[in-house]
Design an enzyme around this catalytic site. Structure first.
Site, PDB file in Angstrom:
ATOM      1  N   LEU A   1       1.287  18.546 -12.038  1.00 25.10           N
ATOM      2  CA  LEU A   1       1.195  17.166 -12.490  1.00 25.10           C
ATOM      3  C   LEU A   1       0.969  16.210 -11.335  1.00 25.10           C
ATOM      4  O   LEU A   1       1.719  16.206 -10.355  1.00 25.10           O
ATOM      5  CB  LEU A   1       2.469  16.756 -13.233  1.00 25.10           C
ATOM      6  CG  LEU A   1       2.394  15.377 -13.910  1.00 25.10           C
ATOM      7  CD1 LEU A   1       1.331  15.369 -15.009  1.00 25.10           C
ATOM      8  CD2 LEU A   1       3.744  14.976 -14.491  1.00 25.10           C
ATOM      9  N   TRP A   2      -0.097  15.405 -11.450  1.00 31.61           N
ATOM     10  CA  TRP A   2      -0.349  14.273 -10.559  1.00 31.61           C
ATOM     11  C   TRP A   2       0.589  13.149 -11.012  1.00 31.61           C
ATOM     12  O   TRP A   2       0.353  12.500 -12.035  1.00 31.61           O
ATOM     13  CB  TRP A   2      -1.781  13.816 -10.694  1.00 31.61           C
ATOM     14  CG  TRP A   2      -2.892  14.544 -10.018  1.00 31.61           C
ATOM     15  CD1 TRP A   2      -3.799  14.003  -9.163  1.00 31.61           C
ATOM     16  CD2 TRP A   2      -3.292  15.930 -10.166  1.00 31.61           C
ATOM     17  NE1 TRP A   2      -4.729  14.952  -8.766  1.00 31.61           N
ATOM     18  CE2 TRP A   2      -4.439  16.143  -9.371  1.00 31.61           C
ATOM     19  CE3 TRP A   2      -2.783  17.002 -10.909  1.00 31.61           C
ATOM     20  CZ2 TRP A   2      -5.079  17.375  -9.283  1.00 31.61           C
ATOM     21  CZ3 TRP A   2      -3.405  18.229 -10.824  1.00 31.61           C
ATOM     22  CH2 TRP A   2      -4.539  18.412 -10.020  1.00 31.61           C
TER      23      TRP A   2
ATOM     24  N   VAL B   1       4.310  19.469  -8.369  1.00 34.20           N
ATOM     25  CA  VAL B   1       3.942  18.065  -8.531  1.00 34.20           C
ATOM     26  C   VAL B   1       3.081  17.632  -7.353  1.00 34.20           C
ATOM     27  O   VAL B   1       3.293  18.041  -6.211  1.00 34.20           O
ATOM     28  CB  VAL B   1       5.170  17.138  -8.661  1.00 34.20           C
ATOM     29  CG1 VAL B   1       5.899  17.401  -9.963  1.00 34.20           C
ATOM     30  CG2 VAL B   1       6.108  17.267  -7.481  1.00 34.20           C
ATOM     31  N   LYS B   2       2.096  16.794  -7.671  1.00 37.28           N
ATOM     32  CA  LYS B   2       1.227  16.216  -6.654  1.00 37.28           C
ATOM     33  C   LYS B   2       1.555  14.738  -6.524  1.00 37.28           C
ATOM     34  O   LYS B   2       1.725  14.036  -7.518  1.00 37.28           O
ATOM     35  CB  LYS B   2      -0.242  16.370  -7.035  1.00 37.28           C
ATOM     36  CG  LYS B   2      -1.205  15.711  -6.041  1.00 37.28           C
ATOM     37  CD  LYS B   2      -2.607  15.570  -6.593  1.00 37.28           C
ATOM     38  CE  LYS B   2      -3.503  14.819  -5.619  1.00 37.28           C
ATOM     39  NZ  LYS B   2      -4.816  14.489  -6.180  1.00 37.28           N
ATOM     40  N   GLN B   3       1.648  14.283  -5.273  1.00 38.20           N
ATOM     41  CA  GLN B   3       2.003  12.883  -5.039  1.00 38.20           C
ATOM     42  C   GLN B   3       1.296  12.363  -3.796  1.00 38.20           C
ATOM     43  O   GLN B   3       1.001  13.129  -2.866  1.00 38.20           O
ATOM     44  CB  GLN B   3       3.524  12.747  -4.864  1.00 38.20           C
ATOM     45  CG  GLN B   3       4.049  11.333  -4.806  1.00 38.20           C
ATOM     46  CD  GLN B   3       3.634  10.505  -5.996  1.00 38.20           C
ATOM     47  OE1 GLN B   3       2.613   9.811  -5.935  1.00 38.20           O
ATOM     48  NE2 GLN B   3       4.399  10.590  -7.089  1.00 38.20           N
TER      49      GLN B   3
END
Length: 364
Positions: A208-209, A246-248
């Site tokens: 998830l972005w 997770v992408k951040q």
């Protein structure tokens, strides 16, 4: 298990790329959230951490396929090439610097040449070459996008296909974006949560972005969409809907909750210890707060590589060093790589990987 390759970039060369930031980033010792509290990347991360979850054997196999492919295979770190900018930023604007990437095959070939763990792109791009490449590198299908042809432009993540379609093309994972803080975020959250549940049912991993997005988050010249406190909470919401990774974006500031609670506004909840004990002004500590919000690192944090510019190689090293020393799981870097000739793009991806392969770049 696949074995990682040796780094081709030395520690001294990494220091050179960092320039006057070398000592600041490489010698920092975190005194906020201790590294001993984190679940840190390593060769047995899937076996020791993901197997504690409710993920099925099929999902664990899919996660393992990504962690055990490419130059970082078996390290617990990820280097992923994402190219969905043909939709997100328009194909012309994205591929004008290097028109060869209008061809989906070239996107996948860059990921392979660059030694990536996986390649991420749209249903159309990956579907166009699935029979040729799905068995050669793990596919991650980006299932929703912000399209920019509606007039006037709107900013919303909408679904471009379905989960079964991604599974049929041989993908091992799906990726999605939620614009937390936007007027559409509640609908996006429901859409993605349902999609991720079905992806897990079919045995695919989920990424998830976790992006903050609202023009009201820009206050007095400071953009709090990349504040550590807000992005950390976005990560916590992301792992709540069972994202496996997770992408951040790297945090560039802090105090988003405080700023949005100024004047007559009321926004969220905060505790002053977020700013006095759990973070500092150092970018590694700000990024560690993002890691901690992913269940203390149980769900890995991959940082965005950012836009292409004049100093891509140095900026890529800075981002990788911050992510790794914070306890993150890797980088997902696209524009810096595909907006240049393939040989240079592969070289940049290898440079990122070398930071994670370098034993002298340690957890802060």
């Amino acid at each position: 298990m696949a074995v990682a390759t040796a780094p081709s970039t030395t520690f001294s060369q990494i220091q050179e790329y960092l320039g006057d930031k070398a000592e600041y980033l490489l010698d920092h010792t975190s005194s906020t959230i201790s590294k001993d509290s984190l679940y840190l990347p390593g060769p047995e991360f899937v076996s020791e951490v993901y197997t504690q979850t409710d993920r099925s054997p099929q999902v664990l196999r899919s996660i393992s396929q990504m962690f055990n492919h490419g130059r970082l295979a078996g390290t617990g770190y990820l280097s992923i090439l994402p190219v969905d900018q043909g939709i997100e930023h328009s194909a012309g604007a994205s591929f004008a610097p290097n028109p060869v990437y209008f061809d989906p095959a070239k996107i996948v070939e860059l990921a392979i040449e660059g030694g990536c763990n996986a390649v991420t792109s749209t249903f159309g791009v990956l579907g166009a070459v699935a029979r040729k490449y799905a068995h050669k590198i793990p596919f991650m299908v980006k299932i929703n996008h912000n399209e920019l042809v509606t007039y006037p432009n709107t900013f919303d993540q909408i679904m471009f296909g379905n989960i079964k379609e991604a599974w049929n093309m041989g993908a091992v994972a799906v990726g999605a974006t939620v614009y937390f803080g936007s007027p559409e975020s509640a609908r996006q959250l429901v859409d993605v949560a349902e999609a991720f549940a079905y992806a897990h049912e079919l045995g695919m991993a989920t990424v998830l972005w976790c992006y903050m997005r609202n023009p009201e988050f820009s206050i007095d010249g400071t953009n709090y969409e990349t504040a550590a406190d807000l992005t950390g909470q976005a990560n916590h919401l992301g792992v709540t809907i069972q994202a496996d990774i997770v992408k951040q974006k790297l945090p560039t500031t802090n105090g988003g909750f405080k700023a949005l609670n100024s004047g007559n506004s009321s926004y969220g909840k905060l505790d002053k210890r977020i700013y006095t004990e759990l973070t500092s002004e150092h970018p590694i500590d700000l990024t560690r707060y993002q890691v901690a919000n992913g269940y203390m690192g149980r769900i890995g944090l991959i940082s965005s590589g950012g836009a292409s510019g004049a100093n891509d190689f140095a900026e890529a090293v800075v981002t990788a060093v911050i992510n790794k020393r914070a306890g993150g799981t890797g980088l997902i870097s696209g524009r810096k790589a595909f907006q240049r000739p393939m040989a240079e793009g592969a070289q940049l991806l290898n440079l990122i990987q070398d930071v994670y392969l370098c034993e002298d770049v340690t957890i802060a």
